[in-house]
Scaffold this motif. Sequence first.
Motif, PDB file in Angstrom:
ATOM      1  N   THR A 192       1.058  -1.264   0.058  1.00  0.00           N
ATOM      2  CA  THR A 192      -0.064  -0.098   0.082  1.00  0.00           C
ATOM      3  C   THR A 192       1.001   1.276   0.190  1.00  0.00           C
ATOM      4  OG1 THR A 192      -1.802  -1.309   1.080  1.00  0.00           O
ATOM      5  CG2 THR A 192      -1.639   1.293   1.222  1.00  0.00           C
ATOM      6  N   ILE A 193       1.941   1.350   0.760  1.00  0.00           N
ATOM      7  CA  ILE A 193       2.917   2.327   0.851  1.00  0.00           C
ATOM      8  C   ILE A 193       3.507   2.465  -0.455  1.00  0.00           C
ATOM      9  CG2 ILE A 193       4.783   3.304   2.028  1.00  0.00           C
ATOM     10  CD1 ILE A 193       3.951   2.092   4.472  1.00  0.00           C
ATOM     11  N   LEU A 194       4.054   1.409  -0.965  1.00  0.00           N
ATOM     12  CA  LEU A 194       4.655   1.611  -2.501  1.00  0.00           C
ATOM     13  C   LEU A 194       3.689   2.079  -3.390  1.00  0.00           C
ATOM     14  CD1 LEU A 194       6.930  -1.533  -2.099  1.00  0.00           C
ATOM     15  CD2 LEU A 194       7.603   0.449  -1.866  1.00  0.00           C
ATOM     16  N   ASP A 195       2.503   1.722  -3.393  1.00  0.00           N
ATOM     17  CA  ASP A 195       1.585   2.020  -4.166  1.00  0.00           C
ATOM     18  C   ASP A 195       1.400   3.595  -4.134  1.00  0.00           C
ATOM     19  OD1 ASP A 195       1.321  -0.426  -5.566  1.00  0.00           O
ATOM     20  OD2 ASP A 195      -0.467  -0.865  -4.195  1.00  0.00           O
ATOM     21  N   ALA A 196       1.147   4.067  -2.957  1.00  0.00           N
ATOM     22  CA  ALA A 196       1.062   5.429  -2.607  1.00  0.00           C
ATOM     23  C   ALA A 196       2.283   6.188  -3.198  1.00  0.00           C
ATOM     24  CB  ALA A 196       0.896   5.825  -1.402  1.00  0.00           C
ATOM     25  N   GLY A 197       3.472   5.685  -3.013  1.00  0.00           N
ATOM     26  CA  GLY A 197       4.556   6.310  -3.478  1.00  0.00           C
ATOM     27  C   GLY A 197       4.703   6.560  -4.947  1.00  0.00           C
ATOM     28  N   TYR A 198       4.258   5.441  -5.698  1.00  0.00           N
ATOM     29  CA  TYR A 198       3.929   5.359  -7.447  1.00  0.00           C
ATOM     30  C   TYR A 198       2.998   6.381  -7.587  1.00  0.00           C
ATOM     31  CZ  TYR A 198       2.337   4.155 -11.924  1.00  0.00           C
ATOM     32  OH  TYR A 198       2.143   4.137 -13.292  1.00  0.00           O
ATOM     33  N   PHE A 199       1.936   6.651  -7.085  1.00  0.00           N
ATOM     34  CA  PHE A 199       1.150   7.791  -7.372  1.00  0.00           C
ATOM     35  C   PHE A 199       1.585   9.015  -7.030  1.00  0.00           C
ATOM     36  CE2 PHE A 199      -1.943   4.285  -7.192  1.00  0.00           C
ATOM     37  CZ  PHE A 199      -2.566   4.145  -8.520  1.00  0.00           C
TER      38      PHE A 199
END
Length: 343
Positions: A266-273
Amino acid sequence: MVLVTGATGILGRVILLELLNRGYQVRAAKRPSSDLDEVRESFSYYTDSPDEYLDKIEWIDADFDDIHSLEAAVTGVSSVYHCAGKVSFYPTDEKEIYSTNVTGTANLLYACENSSVQDFCFISSVAVLDGLNETGLMDEDSDFNPKLNHSHYAISKHLSEMEVWRASAEGLNTVILNPGIILGSGNWNASSGELFKTIEKYPYAMPGSTSYVDVRDVAEISVRLMEENIFGERFIVSSENRTYADIARRIRRRLGKPKPKVLSGTILDAGYFLQLIFGGLFPALRIMNRTNLQTVRSRSHVCNKKITEQLNWDFIPVNESLEFHLSNYISHKKNYNITDEYR
């Protein structure tokens, strides 16, 4: 005479020592800006007489964009160890990655044509491997799949390998090594030498895994393969497959730091966005692209069976390697009174 390119890098300098210990005459290619005092310091981690070794080396400045510079570098040389390369996963380094890794390799191989060079060892990476064998591991037959997403670094290493195979088809004796993350001492601010500094500074770990190998293993294996005339093949050079979290925990514990937090998907996905939205304003965020995040989340395991059987090789265990190089890293910080830089 033997030529080592990338001779001031974390691997090249140890190949120099390995060759000198075996009695070779060695020529080392470097940039004009290279710091030989830093190389001398790293030599001291592996030998009690660093100055003696440094004085035996013929140092030359080489420009990989200049074919005439490279032709001069290979004059009188019988064997080449090509370790020079740009390791980066920042999109802003794309141009330099391809220029150094692909064009530089092609130019060096062109310089070797019609020269005294007979043997050529190329240091690639496990990053070029795709696909699993029947045991669920990547091996030397795990060919690069252009349909998959890859970092510019991985693509550049694949294209560099194609240049080496071309030269092999034209008669040059070549061998390719595909090491995992190289654990070594010195060159603390570049390439895999940054590993200890980065893990000390950031209390986080990625959820995936990759392979690790000690620099001393890579250096000696490179020389052994050339000495034993094992050409026309590639070899994965890896000691163990380990999670990023396990490596980070061991390093931070040794350095007296708290246990790292493993970043969730979830945190990595947030970083991507975030990088999609703000990457134009903050270039550092661009490293959080889809390809890089996929890499650090994947649990890629490689098989070292081919090289262990070929040379009857026993790799240095990762924990032993970490202890040796971490001790050198701590000594470096103490000797140079480095504190705030690493906080």
